[in-house]
Design a protein around this motif. Structure first.
Motif, short mmCIF file in Angstrom:
data_model
loop_
_atom_site.label_atom_id
_atom_site.label_comp_id
_atom_site.label_asym_id
_atom_site.label_seq_id
_atom_site.Cartn_x
_atom_site.Cartn_y
_atom_site.Cartn_z
N ALA A 123 0.82 -1.22 0.00
CA ALA A 123 0.00 0.00 0.00
C ALA A 123 0.85 1.26 0.00
CB ALA A 123 -0.93 0.00 1.21
N GLY A 124 2.18 1.10 0.11
CA GLY A 124 3.07 2.25 0.00
C GLY A 124 3.47 2.89 1.32
N VAL A 125 3.24 2.22 2.44
CA VAL A 125 3.62 2.83 3.72
C VAL A 125 5.15 2.80 3.85
CG1 VAL A 125 1.46 2.03 4.74
CG2 VAL A 125 3.55 0.71 5.11
N ASP A 126 5.69 3.75 4.58
CA ASP A 126 7.12 3.73 4.83
C ASP A 126 7.43 3.65 6.33
OD1 ASP A 126 6.59 6.32 5.73
OD2 ASP A 126 7.40 7.25 3.92
N GLN A 127 6.37 3.44 7.13
CA GLN A 127 6.53 3.21 8.56
C GLN A 127 5.28 2.52 9.07
OE1 GLN A 127 7.19 5.82 12.66
NE2 GLN A 127 7.89 6.64 10.70
N VAL A 128 5.45 1.64 10.08
CA VAL A 128 4.32 0.89 10.62
C VAL A 128 4.33 1.01 12.14
CG1 VAL A 128 3.41 -1.45 11.03
CG2 VAL A 128 4.15 -0.78 8.73
N LEU A 182 11.81 -2.03 6.74
CA LEU A 182 10.62 -1.26 7.10
C LEU A 182 10.65 -0.91 8.59
CD1 LEU A 182 7.78 -0.20 6.21
CD2 LEU A 182 6.87 -2.40 7.00
N PRO A 183 10.65 0.36 8.94
CA PRO A 183 10.62 0.72 10.37
C PRO A 183 9.29 0.33 11.00
CG PRO A 183 11.31 2.58 9.00
CD PRO A 183 10.73 1.55 8.08
N ILE A 184 9.34 -0.35 12.14
CA ILE A 184 8.13 -0.78 12.85
C ILE A 184 8.23 -0.33 14.30
CG2 ILE A 184 6.68 -2.72 13.54
CD1 ILE A 184 7.82 -4.31 11.21
N ARG A 185 7.26 0.45 14.73
CA ARG A 185 7.17 0.83 16.14
C ARG A 185 6.15 -0.10 16.80
NH1 ARG A 185 7.46 7.41 16.65
NH2 ARG A 185 8.67 7.84 14.76
N TYR A 186 6.52 -0.61 17.95
CA TYR A 186 5.69 -1.61 18.62
C TYR A 186 4.95 -0.99 19.79
CZ TYR A 186 4.62 -6.13 20.86
OH TYR A 186 3.99 -7.23 21.42
N GLY A 187 3.62 -1.10 19.79
CA GLY A 187 2.81 -0.60 20.88
C GLY A 187 2.67 -1.61 22.00
#
Length: 338
Positions: free
Chosen positions: A76-81, A111-116
């Motif tokens: 979908a074109g995201v550059d951060q999750v 892909l940068p992924i921030r974890y909640g």
């Protein structure tokens, strides 16, 4: 944030919200109703977060798996999750399995992924639980004038059960907050598996306390084999005590306050305010009885089931527990410990 209102998350990655993807990470289930309910919850989240691409995935037993959901966001074109665990408390799945998988994916793709953090102890979650319990009360006990009737009610909260004492302790805290907040007469906590007391033992114990009414509340997000196990245990005790008013409350599901808590967890992760309460985490602290697990490496134990995707065919819709009876009949019955 306003309950039920569509929102755009605040983040430092630019002005295009379509570049920020939301990944909702579930455990997965062979029960088709549980998987459908999780998908329904993510549909509700997508309505609240319409400006961001959103996907979901499971650790095991169901499709799509978490990496497939992340692939969908990349397409979908995201550059951060920002990834949010769809779980109530922080035990092994939240602390080890999901972050291990996310770290592996991020390292492989860049892909940068921030974890909640998990849904956890939150006033909104308590209010959502209270709403489910209140519906199970008699009509005359629901309003402000029903205090006396509520004092005749005992609440039995059933948690999932874990080998992590911190997660088990949080279920007991939820029980206390609900009992005091609703003005009920008494409260007890039990668990559907892994730890003690389990449901039938816990319910038989509170039957002797003399309360006119008992409400059994599964503190679960979704249906599945464990909720079925809870209901069967309640039915067994009811059969032995037909004179008692023993009621089943509905699990949390996609209550609006649950969805609102999910959105808050995503925003917290973007703001760096998503730290778990690790004061009694057995991996960071030498918790009494769990000293050998202090400092254990973060690793996942779910790769052997990832993407199994075999829905149970013994039940038509919701779980009846037939699978457990089938396993027992084959003489290989054991408690499934994660």
């Amino acid at each position: 944030m306003g309950q039920g209102e569509a929102m755009q998350l605040r983040w430092d990655g630019g002005s295009d919200p379509a570049k920020l993807g939301i990944m909702v990470c579930g455990h997965g289930s062979r029960n088709r109703k549980a998987v459908a309910e999780f998908a329904q919850l993510t549909t509700g989240l997508a309505r609240l977060l319409p400006y961001h691409p959103l996907a979901h995935g499971y650790l095991e037993f169901a499709h799509p798996v978490i990496p497939a959901g992340l692939d969908r966001l990349r397409s979908a074109g995201v550059d951060q999750v920002v990834a949010v665990p769809g779980m109530l408390f922080a035990a092994g799945h939240v602390k080890n399995d999901i972050p291990t998988l996310l770290n592996r994916y991020s390292a492989a793709t860049g892909l940068p992924i921030r974890y909640g953090r998990e849904l956890g102890m939150d006033a909104r979650m308590v209010r959502a639980a209270a709403a489910r319990i209140t519906v199970a009360l008699p009509l005359e006990a629901r309003g402000e004038q029903g205090g006396a009737l509520r004092q005749d009610t005992l609440l039995l909260v059933v948690g999932r059960g874990s080998r992590d004492p911190d997660a088990n302790g949080n279920v007991a805290k939820i029980t206390r907050m609900l009992v005091e907040g609703l003005g009920l007469g008494w409260g007890e906590t039990c668990y559907a598996g892994v730890t003690f007391p389990q449901v039938e033992d816990g319910l038989r114990r509170v039957v002797g306390l003399g309360y006119r009414r008992i409400v059994v509340f599964p503190y679960f997000l979704f249906s599945g084999v464990l909720v079925s196990r809870i209901h069967r245990a309640v039915d067994c005790v009811v059969a032995d005590h037909p004179q008692l008013d023993i009621r089943k409350a509905t699990y949390l599901s996609d209550h609006p306050l649950v969805l609102d808590t999910f959105c808050t967890r995503a925003q917290e992760a973007l703001e760096g305010d998503n730290a778990m309460n690790c004061a009694l985490c057995k991996y960071r602290t030498q918790v009494l009885g769990f000293e050998s697990e202090h400092g254990a490496p973060q690793q996942s134990h779910h790769h052997h089931h990832e993407g199994l995707g075999e829905a149970c065919t013994l039940c038509d819709g919701d779980c009846t527990g037939a699978c457990e009876e089938d396993v027992k009949a084959k003489a290989h019955y054991h408690v499934h410990h994660h």
